[in-house]
Each structure stands twice: as structure tokens, then as C-alpha cells.
Motif scaffolding. Structure first.
Motif, short mmCIF file in Angstrom:
data_model
loop_
_atom_site.label_atom_id
_atom_site.label_comp_id
_atom_site.label_asym_id
_atom_site.label_seq_id
_atom_site.Cartn_x
_atom_site.Cartn_y
_atom_site.Cartn_z
N ALA B 8 0.81 -1.22 0.00
CA ALA B 8 0.00 0.00 0.00
C ALA B 8 0.85 1.27 0.00
O ALA B 8 0.34 2.36 -0.20
N LEU B 42 -3.80 0.10 23.81
CA LEU B 42 -3.00 0.79 22.80
C LEU B 42 -1.66 1.28 23.34
O LEU B 42 -0.60 0.98 22.78
N GLN B 47 4.23 0.78 24.04
CA GLN B 47 5.37 0.78 24.97
C GLN B 47 6.18 -0.51 24.80
O GLN B 47 7.41 -0.49 24.80
N ARG B 58 6.86 3.19 11.27
CA ARG B 58 5.57 3.68 10.79
C ARG B 58 4.58 2.54 10.54
O ARG B 58 3.41 2.61 10.93
N THR B 71 -8.31 3.25 13.87
CA THR B 71 -7.71 3.84 12.68
C THR B 71 -6.25 4.18 12.91
O THR B 71 -5.82 4.38 14.05
N ILE B 72 -5.51 4.26 11.85
CA ILE B 72 -4.12 4.66 11.94
C ILE B 72 -4.02 6.07 12.50
O ILE B 72 -3.11 6.40 13.26
N GLY B 73 -4.99 6.91 12.16
CA GLY B 73 -5.00 8.29 12.66
C GLY B 73 -5.00 8.32 14.18
O GLY B 73 -4.29 9.10 14.80
N LYS B 74 -5.79 7.47 14.77
CA LYS B 74 -5.88 7.43 16.23
C LYS B 74 -4.56 6.95 16.83
O LYS B 74 -4.05 7.54 17.78
N TYR B 76 -1.59 7.04 15.50
CA TYR B 76 -0.57 8.06 15.27
C TYR B 76 -0.78 9.23 16.24
O TYR B 76 0.17 9.78 16.79
N GLY B 77 -2.04 9.57 16.47
CA GLY B 77 -2.37 10.66 17.39
C GLY B 77 -1.86 10.38 18.79
O GLY B 77 -1.33 11.25 19.46
N ILE B 78 -2.02 9.13 19.23
CA ILE B 78 -1.54 8.74 20.56
C ILE B 78 -0.02 8.77 20.60
O ILE B 78 0.60 9.33 21.49
N THR B 80 2.10 10.32 18.89
CA THR B 80 2.75 11.63 18.81
C THR B 80 2.39 12.54 19.98
O THR B 80 2.96 13.61 20.13
N PHE B 85 7.38 8.19 23.05
CA PHE B 85 7.49 7.45 21.79
C PHE B 85 8.38 8.15 20.77
O PHE B 85 8.35 9.36 20.63
#
Lengths: 652, 190, 239
Positions: B8, B42, B47, B58, B71-74, B76-78, B80, B85
């Protein structure tokens, strides 16, 4: 209630008896026992090397001795700390014992028992006619160790050490008398939350107890994020079972069946020790199902916080537990009513929970006899910075800052002047020397613009710039802002930017008004307590040290000579000795050169103002000067290095 | 699953996944089934992955998103949001300069600059040979021993600017000795 | 919404509203305008993040966000005190200090909530006294097949994240980073079917109060038009 044949207390006494025997064996050991303080700070100071040193020399000399790792005594200035229990002597406390000193102690004291090495000795733990005792020192005499009583004296990895000093007795008592009774005791004791805000713990518990929803949850907040505070870590690392006992008592009072320890991931040792302690407590049925046969059950687990300061805020902490970004939520609803998954959730600080067993054990009247009417009990501070004896200090509430800094911690180092104390971390304030009579309790500190916070206390002397300190804290909070609300996200950033420009000499007078205006709006308009307290360092420094701000802006001068863009170093040729190369050798950027008359000078373009040469210059010459503004460097007629010379130097 | 994710990606992204990262991702595929599928797991999952492999590649975030059905957005949001991390591999000798209050007052900032100068990397970076990475930390709670620096797992106390050189030299000497030892062993085994 | 109506007082005006519902929508329905950016009708837990809807409520020590404050019988609300006005003005000044203030070339020009609020609060749209904070964002995020995001215009209200999260299927926008670096994150790829649902949805672009998030089709034609106009003007200037 009729006394059961096997009451929790009787159950516990069986454990305690066995524990006491084991510890007695240790205390009456026929061979010497060496206790080494191995909490994080002890390890940083080299405690593990000290242990290796002991082991090696013991082996070489064929001496049999036991080495026990203990927690932290809080006397950080004296790390690594070692207690030696040599048969025929009282237990003796030694300071700054590295591997080398360990060898000397073994050979002189353990081998032939003749010389107890007074040069490293602090004193005997108990009264003894041949040795000074700890109580002869102000640091020990003035302290009132209630919560930290056993820290540094027991092995945190051994539940028996805690049981032998009466550990879990309060829990057994609580189990016999019931949660309601525990709640009443803590309420009557007026135990206020040690996490900073000082909300009465009993009231919080009562709110949660009365909510009908179940199951309920108790969380120990060990997300200690204040830069400059480490008392929670010390308690977790040095007496983990006391925290667990407090947590179990809180759960009992609230009616919770589940408890969580929320510990920051930056405290790996604390996590490790607590996880071990939970297993041990469960093994003795002090946690888990049907605790001590009482019918009360409690499951405890550890959650590692991922390093977001804002998660110290209760609602943000809960968000992070469910796997969300740690965003504080508007209150109400308060977590005690609807917290994790909408269930009643009580969140207490490590220090608060560690205090609970002592209250249950000695009663609320005893607790109220310590401290003040409105803030009973003790306060634990991490006193750091420019004091003689930094470390963790437990004093009764109600003593003055003066007493804490001067009497208990030995006053300012190197004969310098006290300028200010920063109390309460990023949400606290900077108080000037003139306010040192301020009493330490939850309410008095607020009236002068500071707060207890989590108990970090940084002592500063004349060499610390207050504008820079305000910039530092604001930089910290703006970096830790979750970014949700406008005032905190953007307001603290403006505060930081203005302060930064002042420290580099680009501030404007009218920006002082902006600082005040934005600060007030951030306090009033922010969503959570991070924002509501973030401007405190700015406002207190503006209030008490305004002249420093003005000097930075109008004269481009840093009175403390700390802000690097506003200072310069030069070498005073008068005292500078010929031929000594100490400054040249230490300079990380090779900015110091030898002048035509064999003296030294600093190339201002290369100099990064690290100040290393000040320390390197032998005290008998003391020739490096610091000035502000940089134009203050006097003309000493130093010829700059001719370019040819420079090239020659560089080609070397 | 890993191949699907790789497919992808666009070409530049795919090219950025080197052999080492591919190995890590393979390991994560094997490790994930041990975790529960709850979203509340998550943070512990992230961790655990970082604890084992040093950072969060990634595509590992995609796998975690898939595992806890979010979702990947969630994810990634966590990842960052929290300081813990990181998204690039740390150096073999990660250096963390403490900038807590006490360390700051005692010149932590200057230490950081000295490390930057000595290692020729900026804070937050890893050296090209992956030997060092440099970070700032808010407070490690060793305030009475300020200024403090964490090198690997070890806390160095009372670090002065001139001690920076010593710390790096110590690592270099250790590496050198290890290399010689290795060479000796190689020689004897041949 | 006839259940349990109560009467409350807002700036000397009596209004009726359902007890327990949020205050802000009740005021808006009764033509009492309170500036707001992050609230959307039907939110269970409004983020209360923009802080523009602060009001005074009798009995509360500090101003509260009306979007997240529940109505009770007999409450007395002040929305226009001097203190409230000052707080809202500052919140607004802070918000625009991070934006570039390029209204004329913005797709939301004349329809932008910030412009409306600026008028209401008598504040300029460009930062004056406060410095401009240039957020370290890309100018444009356009790797989504149907959406265009201009982060420097974003006020981080979170409306788009909210509506996208409400959808059954969906692409699920989310926040990334923290504090001043917070940004709406986009993870799209042509092979991701969720991204393709966006083509017919575009709910996120409809709720954006400013010009930060747009439909790619609309945005492209807007930019083309803008370029044409500027070219014409340029030509006109020369002639």
C-alpha cells in the motif's frame, strides 16, 4: 460484629511473626551487614559500583558479610549512603562511599574491627556513647519522619521488612472495622491531597463511596512530572508496600474492587519494584481475593504513563488509561462521580496514600497533633539547588520556609546570599528572601502567589536570573500543554516568547503589561489546572523581581549574569598567573589564547559562555570575570591574536 | 499482512523501509497476537514494541491499529502525543540530558550544547553511524545530583561541561577495546 | 424538546430551555449570540477548547464555557460583562496571532467564522500588539484524493475530527502531535477504500469554521479563479 476465630488481624500476625523472626536474624547477624541505598539517586551516585567494591574486597580478604540493598534515606547530598551493622558496634551511617571507600571500610573496620573510619561517618542510628548519633545533626533533628519513617532502612524488595515494622497492620485493622470506619478516620484526620491542590482525601472518598454505580476504582497517581520533584519516586522505590497498604485502605473506604498504580515510564526502577511488591503482597493474601479472610477483594495492576506532564491532571490521566490522547476534560463531572468508563474513580497521589496507613495506625488525633489546624500532618519536599544539604525532607506543616532552608537544609552553599525559592514547580511561584517567614501549608503559600504543588523546592542564590527561571518554567508548561484550549496552547506560547526575547535583550517595556494581561487571561480562561497555574512563575517573578526584568529590557543587563546573550567573560590580567594553562585546557571551543605577554585572553567570537574556565581557574588566582552587559569588558590592552598566529594555532 | 501494508506504500516510502526495519516489522507481526484487542491496550502495546525494538516504525503503527481495530490516525495521534514514543531508531549509546529545574539552573542547557558540538548532531537526532543519539528529558528525579545526564541506562551525576569529553571518550575506549577483543577472537577462531 | 423546560435569565432576558441541556445552543436558539468555534449541535461532550463562549454564571467563581455547561432552573447568566468581553477578545487575539490573516486569498473569505467573530468582538483579523506565531506546518496538505488541508489556517477546533468520527464508515480524521504542534492528521492512499468514501461525504469540509479544510474540487477551481483574477489585474495594471 463478633470476633471471628480467624480475624484479619490474627491472619496478619502470623505473617508478621515470621517476618520479625527473619528480620531479627538479619539484625542479630553474627557477621557484618552492609546496607547500601540503591534507589535511583543512589545508583546515579554510584551505589552499584559501591556494592561491587564491597564484594570484591570482602572476597579478597576472606570476610563474610551480608549486603542488603535498601531504598533512599533522602540525604541525596551524601550519596552513596551505606549503613554498616558490625557486631559489637551500633549501626553506623556512612556518606559518600564509593568503591574505594568501600575497600577502606572493609579493611579498617570489618577486618580487624579497630577503626570505624570516622572520616566517612555521619553517625550512629541509635544513641551511643562512643559515636555521634544522627539526632546530633539538624537535618535529622528537625525532620519529622512520618511517611518516610522506614525509607532507606528497609529492603523494598522484601515484604517481610515492611511486615516486621508493623506493615499491613493498619490494613488488617481497617478490614476488621470496615470501610466506613477507615473513611471516618481519614476524614477526621483532615488529610489533604498531597498532589498539590490539597483537596481533602476523605471528602473525595466519601463522594465516590456514595455514588451507587459499581465497580469503583482507586488509582494511585505516580505520574510525578514536575521537574525538580522526586518524592513520589522515592516512596515507590523505598517503601512500596506502604503505598500498596494505603491504596488498599483507600479502596476499602471507597468500596472499590480494582486499583491501579499509574507510574511514569521514566521511573523504570519504581515500576519494577512496585510490580514485585504486588506479587509479594498477593502471595501473602494482602491483596487479591478475600484479603486476610475478610471477604474484601482487591486486584491491583500497574499502568505505565508515557511521559506527558498533563496526565498528572486527573481527567487527562483517565483519558490516557482508556487509550486516548491525554486531554483534560471539563469538570464536572468529577472523576470521583464518573471517571474511568463512567465509573466512580478516586485518584490519590503517592504521598497521600502513603500517609493513610500511618493515620489508621496511630489515629486521627495523633495525625492532627502534627502540623497546623487546616493542614495537618507533614509535608515532604525535595529541596534542591544551592543549599548545603539537598535532598528529601519531611517536616511538619506550618514551619517557615526559613526554617526549612536554613535550619534543616543547612542554608546557602559557599557563603552566598539566598535570593529566592521556587516552590511548587511549574505551577508554583518564586518567593524572594523577604518572604522566607511564609509558613508552609496549603493556604499560606497560595496567598503569596505560590502553591504546595507536588513539593518541589529549588533554592536559588544571587547567580540565578529570575527572568530566566520564569522563561524556563513557561517553556516547560507550554511544551507540555495538551493543545486543546486556546489560552493554554497559544497564551503560554506568547508568554514564553516574550520572556525569551527579554532574556536575549530584545524585550520591550510594554511587553511587561502584555505578560500580565495574558497571564491573567490564561489563569481565568484555561480549561484545566495546567493552564490555570502555568502563569504563576511569571506573575510571581514580575511581582517580586520586576527590577530584574527592567534591567534586561532597558540596560540589556542580566543582574545575575546568567542570561548568556547578555554576558561576557574576560580574564583579569592582574591576578592571572603566567604559565598556568588551566583555562586554555578546559575551554570546549578553544576560545582562550595566550597573549603576547604570556597571559590569557578570551576570543569573544569563539566563546560560548559555558563558564567552565571560571571553575578551572585555580582559586588562588581567580582571574576569570563575568560581566553584563558584554560591553563592560575593560580594555586591558590585549592585542588580539594576529591572523598569522591564529593560522599557526589552527594548523597545529 | 506485512506484505499487504508494504504494497500500500508509495515507492519512496517503500524504499525507506530497510532490511533492519523489515526484520523489526516481522517480529512485531509475531508479537502482536499476545496482546488483547482492546483499545485501552493501545499505549501498553506501543510501549512494549518500543521497549523491544527501540522505536516505533511507521508500519508498526498500522499493524497496531489493525490489531485493536482502530484507525491509523488514532494510533498516530496517541504515539505523537506522548513524549515517550519515538519514530526513528535510537543510537547504540542514547544520551539524555536532564533539563529539570535543578539541572537547568546548574547549566544543563550548556551541557546539551557541548554534546551537540562534540557529537556533531542536534538534539533529537541520531548520528549517521547510529552510535549516538541525543535527547533532552524533563526530569529524571536526580535533582540533588544536578546536572545529570543519562548515558544508556546509567545516570551520570554532577556533569560539568568538561566531563562531556570524558563521557564520550569512555564510550570510544570501550568500543575500541571491544573491537580489539573481537579481532583477537576472530583471529584465534581462524 | 418539550421535556422539563425551565426558565433561566441571560443578560436580563428570560428564556426557556430543557434542563440539563447545554447552555450555548439554548442561547443561540433564542438569538443571543455567543461567539463559538468548536461547538457543533448534537455533540455529547463538546471539547470546550476555543474558549470564545465563556460566560459568567451566578454562583460560579470563574467564567465557564457555555458550550459545556448544563442548564439548571433559575440560573442567571451574564454574557456581556466587561471581564467576559476582555477574555473573549484576548482568546480571539491569541487565535489570530497564529494565523496568517490572508483573508483575500482564502477560500472562506466572507463566510469565515473568524470574520464574523472579529466584527462581534471589535477585533482586527491580523495580529497587532501580539507577535505573529508562525506555526511549523506545511502550507498545504494535498495528498488526499478528495480533500485539501491548509494547516496554517486551522484553528484546531476539532469539528472535522468530530463529524468524521460520527460516521459509520469513514476515513477518520484525527489530531496528531501536542500543544502548539497539534495538527489534523491525514493518512490516505488510493488503495484505501475509506478515502474514497470522502468523495460523496465531505462533511468535514462543511463544518470547518474557517478555510482550512476544503473539497479538492472546489479548492482547485477557487485557486484557478484566483490566479486568473490576479493575472487580469496584473495585465490591467500594465495597460
Amino acid at each position: 460484629m463478633t470476633q471471628l476465630a480467624n480475624s484479619p488481624k490474627e491472619h496478619l500476625l502470623v505473617h508478621a511473626e515470621r517476618a520479625r523472626e527473619r528480620v531479627k536474624e538479619l539484625k542479630e547477624s553474627p557477621v557484618p551487614v552492609i546496607y547500601v541505598g540503591c534507589a535511583t539517586c543512589g545508583r546515579a551516585a554510584g551505589a552499584l559500583e559501591t556494592i561491587a567494591g564491597f564484594e570484591e574486597v570482602l572476597k579478597d580478604n576472606g570476610i563474610e558479610a551480608r549486603i542488603e540493598k535498601v531504598g533512599c534515606l533522602g540525604h541525596c547530598y551524601a550519596e552513596p549512603l551505606v549503613i554498616i551493622q558490625n557486631p559489637g558496634f551500633p549501626a553506623l551511617l556512612y556518606q559518600k562511599i564509593g568503591a574505594g571507600e568501600a575497600g577502606i571500610l572493609v579493611r579498617s573496620f570489618l577486618k580487624d574491627g579497630s577503626d570505624p573510619c570516622y572520616e566517612y561517618l555521619i553517625g550512629a542510628l541509635e544513641t551511643d556513647e562512643n559515636f555521634p548519633t544522627l539526632m546530633d545533626y539538624p537535618r535529622y533533628l528537625y525532620e519529622n519522619r512520618v511517611v518516610m519513617e522506614h525509607c532507606g532502612l528497609i529492603d523494598p524488595d522484601e515484604i517481610d521488612h515492611y511486615l516486621a515494622v508493623g506493615g499491613y497492620l493498619s490494613l488488617a485493622q481497617g478490614l476488621e472495622k470496615g470501610g466506613e470506619w477507615v473513611l471516618e478516620e481519614v476524614k477526621s484526620a483532615n488529610l489533604r491531597g498531597r498532589g498539590g491542590a490539597g483537596f481533602p482525601a476523605g471528602r473525595k472518598w466519601e463522594i465516590a463511596r456514595k455514588v451507587e454505580k459499581t465497580p469503583k476504582l482507586v488509582i494511585c497517581n505516580g505520574d510525578e512530572g514536575d521537574p525538580g520533584a522526586y518524592m513520589d519516586r522515592t516512596l515507590l522505590e523505598s517503601n512500596p508496600h506502604q503505598v500498596l497498604e494505603g491504596l488498599a485502605l483507600a479502596a476499602l473506604a471507597v468500596g472499590a474492587e480494582r486499583a491501579l498504580l499509574y507510574i511514569r515510564a521514566e521511573y523504570p526502577l519504581a515500576v519494577e519494584i512496585m510490580e514485585r511488591a504486588i506479587v509479594q503482597a498477593r502471595g501473602k493474601n494482602l491483596l487479591g481475593a478475600n484479603i486476610l479472610g475478610s471477604g474484601f477483594s482487591l486486584e491491583v495492576s500497574v499502568f505505565k504513563g508515557s511521559g506527558a506532564f498533563v496526565c498528572g491532571e486527573e481527567t487527562a490521566l483517565i483519558e490516557s488509561l482508556v487509550g486516548n490522547r491525554g486531554m483534560p476534560q471539563p469538570r464536572p463531572p468529577y472523576p470521583a462521580v464518573a471517571g474511568l468508563d463512567g465509573l466512580p474513580t478516586v485518584i490519590n497521589n503517592v504521598k497521600t496514600l502513603s500517609t493513610v496507613p500511618t493515620i489508621i495506625r496511630h489515629g486521627h488525633q495523633w495525625f492532627r497533633s502534627i502540623g497546623t489546624e487546616e493542614s495537618p500532618g507533614t509535608a515532604i519536599f525535595s529541596v534542591v539547588g544551592e543549599v548545603e544539604y539537598p535532598g528529601l525532607v519531611e517536616v511538619p506543616m506550618g514551619v517557615t520556609l526559613e526554617h526549612l532552608v536554613v535550619d534543616v537544609c543547612g542554608g546557602i552553599k559557599d557563603g552566598k546570599e539566598l535570593k529566592a525559592v521556587q516552590i511548587g514547580g511549574p505551577s508554583g511561584g518564586c518567593l524572594p528572601a523577604s518572604l522566607m517567614e511564609t509558613v508552609i501549608d496549603f493556604d499560606s503559600l497560595k496567598t503569596v502567589g505560590a502553591m504546595m504543588g507536588s513539593g518541589g523546592l529549588v533554592v536559588m542564590n544571587e547567580d540565578t536570573c529570575m527572568v530566566e527561571v520564569a522563561r524556563y518554567f513557561t517553556d516547560f508548561t507550554q511544551g507540555e500543554s495538551c493543545g486543546n484550549c486556546t489560552f493554554c496552547r497559544i497564551g503560554t506560547r506568547h508568554l514564553r516568547d516574550i520572556l525569551h526575547s527579554i532574556t536575549i535583550g530584545e524585550g520591550k517595556m510594554e511587553e511587561l503589561t502584555d505578560l500580565e494581561e495574558i497571564s491573567e487571561a490564561v489563569i481565568k480562561g484555561s480549561l484545566c489546572s495546567l493552564g490555570k497555574t502555568a502563569p504563576n512563575p511569571v506573575l510571581t517573578t514580575l511581582r517580586f523581581f520586576r527590577d530584574e526584568y527592567i534591567a534586561h529590557i532597558e540596560e540589556k543587563r542580566c543582574p545575575a549574569k546568567m542570561c548568556r546573550p547578555l554576558i561576557a567573560f574576560y580574564i583579569d590580567l592582574e591576578p592571572c598567573a603566567r604559565g598556568c594553562d588551566a583555562c586554555v585546557a578546559c575551554c570546549p571551543t578553544d576560545a582562550i589564547f595566550t597573549t603576547s605577554n604570556r597571559k590569557k585572553a578570551i576570543d569573544q567570537e569563539k566563546c560560548v559562555k559555558c563558564g567552565e574556565c571560571v571553575y578551572a581557574c585555580p582559586p588562588e588566582y581567580d582571574a576569570v570575570r563575568r560581566v553584563s552587559p558584554p560591553e563592560m569588558i575593560p580594555d586591558q590592552g590585549v592585542e588580539p591574536l594576529p591572523d598569522t598566529e591564529k593560522e599557526k594555532e589552527e594548523s597545529k | 499482512m506485512l506484505d499487504q501494508l508494504l504494497a500500500a506504500l508509495n515507492e519512496t516510502e517503500r524504499a525507506a523501509v530497510d532490511e533492519e526495519e523489515y526484520q523489526i516489522l516481522q517480529a512485531v507481526v509475531d508479537e502482536l497476537p499476545a496482546f488483547s484487542h482492546e483499545v485501552s491496550q493501545l499505549i501498553p502495546i506501543l510501549q512494549e514494541i518500543q521497549g523491544k525494538h527501540g522505536y516505533l516504525p511507521r508500519l508498526a503503527l498500522d499493524m497496531v491499529a489493525d490489531h485493536v481495530q482502530t484507525t491509523i490516525g488514532k494510533v498516530y495521534g496517541i504515539a505523537t502525543f506522548y513524549n515517550q514514543f519515538r519514530f526513528n531508531p535510537p543510537g547504540r549509546n542514547p544520551i539524555k540530558v536532564c533539563l529539570g529545574t535543578a539541572c537547568h539552573v546548574k547549566g544543563g542547557e550548556i551541557l546539551l550544547e557541548n554534546f551537540e558540538r562534540r557529537l556533531q548532531i542536534k538534539v533529537g537526532e541520531t548520528s549517521d553511524d547510529r552510535e549516538y543519539s541525543l535527547e533532552r528529558v524533563a526530569c529524571i528525579g536526580c535533582c540533588a545530583l544536578a546536572p545529570a545526564v543519562v548515558v544508556g541506562e546509567k545516570v551520570e551525576a554532577y556533569v560539568t561541561p568538561s566531563k562531556v569529553e570524558g563521557i564520550i571518550t569512555e564510550i570510544e575506549v570501550r568500543n575500541e577495546m571491544a573491537a580489539r577483543e573481537q579481532a583477537k577472537n576472530d583471529a584465534t577462531s581462524e | 424538546m418539550s421535556d422539563n423546560l425551565v426558565t433561566i435569565t441571560v443578560d436580563d432576558q428570560k428564556i426557556t430551555a430543557p434542563v440539563g441541556s447545554y447552555l450555548l445552543p439554548a442561547c443561540l436558539e433564542n438569538d443571543i449570540y455567543i461567539p463559538n468555534l468548536c461547538f457543533l449541535e448534537g455533540m455529547d461532550d463538546p471539547p470546550a477548547s476555543c474558549r470564545l463562549c465563556l460566560v459568567d454564571i451566578e454562583g460560579e467563581a470563574v467564567p465557564v464555557a457555555s458550550c459545556r455547561y448544563r442548564i439548571f432552573a433559575g440560573m442567571v447568566v451574564t454574557t456581556d460583562s466587561e471581564e467576559i468581553l476582555k477574555l473573549r477578545q484576548l482568546a480571539f487575539r491569541l487565535l489570530v496571532s497564529t494565523n496568517d490573516g490572508s483573508c483575500r486569498t482564502c477560500i472562506a473569505n466572507h463566510g469565515c467564522e473568524l470574520q464574523k467573530i472579529a466584527k462581534f468582538l471589535h477585533q482586527p483579523l491580523k495580529t497587532k500588539r501580539l507577535r505573529h506565531i508562525d506555526r511549523e506546518y506545511p502550507e498545504l496538505v494535498d495528498n488526499h484524493p478528495f480533500l485539501v488541508y491548509e494547516p496554517k489556517k486551522c484553528v484546531l477546533c476539532g469539528r472535522c475530527v468530530h463529524v468524521c468520527g460520527q460516521l459509520e464508515k469513514g476515513y477518520k480524521l484525527d489530531f496528531a502531535n501536542r500543544g502548539m504542534d497539534t495538527i489534523v492528521s491525514f493518512f490516505s492512499s488510493d488503495s484505501d477504500p475509506a478515502s474514497h468514501d470522502c468523495e460523496t461525504c465531505l462533511a468535514c469540509t462543511e463544518v470547518c469554521p474557517v478555510g482550512a479544510l476544503s473539497s479538492k474540487v472546489k479548492w482547485t477551481s477557487f485557486v484557478a479563479e484566483l490566479e486568473m483574477k490576479s493575472a487580469q489585474k496584473h495585465k490591467g495594471g500594465q495597460g
